[in-house]
Design an enzyme around this catalytic site. Structure first.
Site, PDB file in Angstrom:
ATOM      1  N   ARG A  38       0.900  -1.194   0.223  1.00 55.65           N
ATOM      2  CA  ARG A  38       0.019   0.108   0.025  1.00 55.65           C
ATOM      3  C   ARG A  38       0.814   1.203  -0.003  1.00 55.65           C
ATOM      4  NH1 ARG A  38      -2.266   2.140   4.498  1.00 55.65           N
ATOM      5  NH2 ARG A  38      -4.020   3.682   3.605  1.00 55.65           N
ATOM      6  N   LYS A 103       3.773  -8.285  10.966  1.00 57.61           N
ATOM      7  CA  LYS A 103       3.237  -8.452  10.379  1.00 57.61           C
ATOM      8  C   LYS A 103       3.545  -9.948   9.702  1.00 57.61           C
ATOM      9  CE  LYS A 103       1.937  -5.849   6.531  1.00 57.61           C
ATOM     10  NZ  LYS A 103       2.026  -4.344   5.534  1.00 57.61           N
ATOM     11  N   ARG A 237      -0.425   4.789  13.277  1.00 60.84           N
ATOM     12  CA  ARG A 237       0.699   4.429  14.125  1.00 60.84           C
ATOM     13  C   ARG A 237       0.675   3.911  15.634  1.00 60.84           C
ATOM     14  NH1 ARG A 237       4.629   6.834  10.874  1.00 60.84           N
ATOM     15  NH2 ARG A 237       4.239   5.385   8.866  1.00 60.84           N
TER      16      ARG A 237
HETATM   17  C1  BTN Z   1       0.446  -3.916   2.465  1.00 68.69           C
HETATM   18  O1  BTN Z   1       0.763  -4.299   3.076  1.00 68.69           O
HETATM   19  O2  BTN Z   1       0.677  -3.188   1.779  1.00 68.69           O
HETATM   20  C2  BTN Z   1      -0.046  -5.335   1.220  1.00 68.69           C
HETATM   21  C3  BTN Z   1       0.540  -6.139   0.508  1.00 68.69           C
HETATM   22  C4  BTN Z   1       0.485  -6.291  -0.835  1.00 68.69           C
HETATM   23  C5  BTN Z   1       1.248  -7.929  -1.250  1.00 68.69           C
HETATM   24  C6  BTN Z   1       0.782  -8.920  -2.034  1.00 68.69           C
HETATM   25  S1  BTN Z   1       1.298 -10.110  -2.844  1.00 68.69           S
HETATM   26  C7  BTN Z   1       0.330 -10.469  -3.999  1.00 68.69           C
HETATM   27  C8  BTN Z   1      -0.708  -8.993  -4.689  1.00 68.69           C
HETATM   28  N1  BTN Z   1       0.750  -8.790  -5.421  1.00 68.69           N
HETATM   29  C9  BTN Z   1       1.556  -7.209  -5.366  1.00 68.69           C
HETATM   30  O3  BTN Z   1       2.262  -6.869  -5.894  1.00 68.69           O
HETATM   31  N2  BTN Z   1       1.164  -6.952  -4.037  1.00 68.69           N
HETATM   32  C10 BTN Z   1      -0.020  -7.949  -3.618  1.00 68.69           C
END
Ligand code: BTN
Length: 238
Positions: A38, A103, A237
């Site tokens: 994100r 996480k 946060r």
């Molecule tokens: C986050 O926590 O910021 C979200 C992470 C999301 C990761 C997944 S892995 C599969 C899909 N493809 C990506 O490029 N991102 C999501």
């Protein structure tokens, strides 16, 4: 329903976006060279028996009602893991899957081009299953693997359960809206009753987590009353 399994891709979300979106199409990869998180962040995605997947979901819901979608996806993942005996997994609004403050995974919901006949939604999920410690240095937050919570966890079982739970949660979201998940959310809400800071550009707003509203907006209890916070560009946060 299409299934595409990749050894290597840039990002499963990107693959679904640029190489033919379809409803219920699932792209799964072993490695992502440009996995994204994100707010423009990177999602470290080594070959490590982790899960990187994206599901195409076409919906007739108006975009204003999609605010709660990543929360519903989070609930689906928590339930999928619970069925496999992994308990006490929480969600940090709006998209972090966490265990005791570390996480375990993340969710990235994106919209894709064509709006004819509904919205094309890409639901991306990354879960640390056996993340190699060699990747640890490049991750900028405290993280944990599913394997540490359940040493005999089967990645295949996690994948199957996540897909099943996603299907049923998305169906309920379409027909009954986020409101029908509000009580369930309370059970997994890591921020409930905790002191949090909302970062919005250069602004910081301090308060206490007070759950979410019927659309999935975060409710921050401040000295001046309850302020709803929308996902967009904010970060939260402790
Ligand atoms: C986050 O926590 O910021 C979200 C992470 C999301 C990761 C997944 S892995 C599969 C899909 N493809 C990506 O490029 N991102 C999501």
């Amino acid at each position: 329903n299409e299934l595409e399994v990749r050894l290597i891709t840039d990002s499963t979300n990107e693959a679904l976006k640029s190489e033919g979106f379809a409803h219920n199409k699932l792209v799964v990869a072993e490695y992502q060279s440009a996995g994204r998180g994100r707010r423009g962040r990177q999602w470290v995605s080594p070959i490590a028996s982790n899960l990187y997947l994206s599901l195409g979901w076409k919906t007739q819901l108006p975009v204003q009602q999609l605010g709660g979608l990543s929360l519903v996806v989070g609930l689906a993942i928590v339930n999928a893991l619970k069925q496999l005996g992994v308990k006490d997994v929480e969600v940090k609004w709006p998209n972090d899957i966490r265990y005791q403050g570390r996480k375990l995974g993340g969710i990235l919901v994106e919209l894709s081009g064509d709006m004819v006949g509904g919205l094309n939604v890409i639901i991306g999920v990354g879960l640390n299953v056996h993340m190699a410690s060699v990747a640890a240095d490049s991750i900028d937050q405290d993280w944990i693997n599913l394997q540490e919570l359940k040493p005999d966890i089967s990645r295949q079982a996690v994948l199957i359960n996540v897909i099943k739970q996603l299907q049923s949660h998305l169906e309920q979201f379409s027909s009954e809206g986020f409101e029908s998940f509000q009580a369930d959310w309370r059970q997994v809400d890591e921020c409930f009753n905790k002191k949090v800071s909302i970062l919005q550009g250069d602004d910081v707003i301090n308060g206490v987590g007070a759950g979410v509203d019927t659309n999935g907006a975060f409710l921050l209890q401040t000295g001046k009353g309850i302020k709803p916070v929308y996902a967009g560009e904010v970060s939260l946060r402790f």
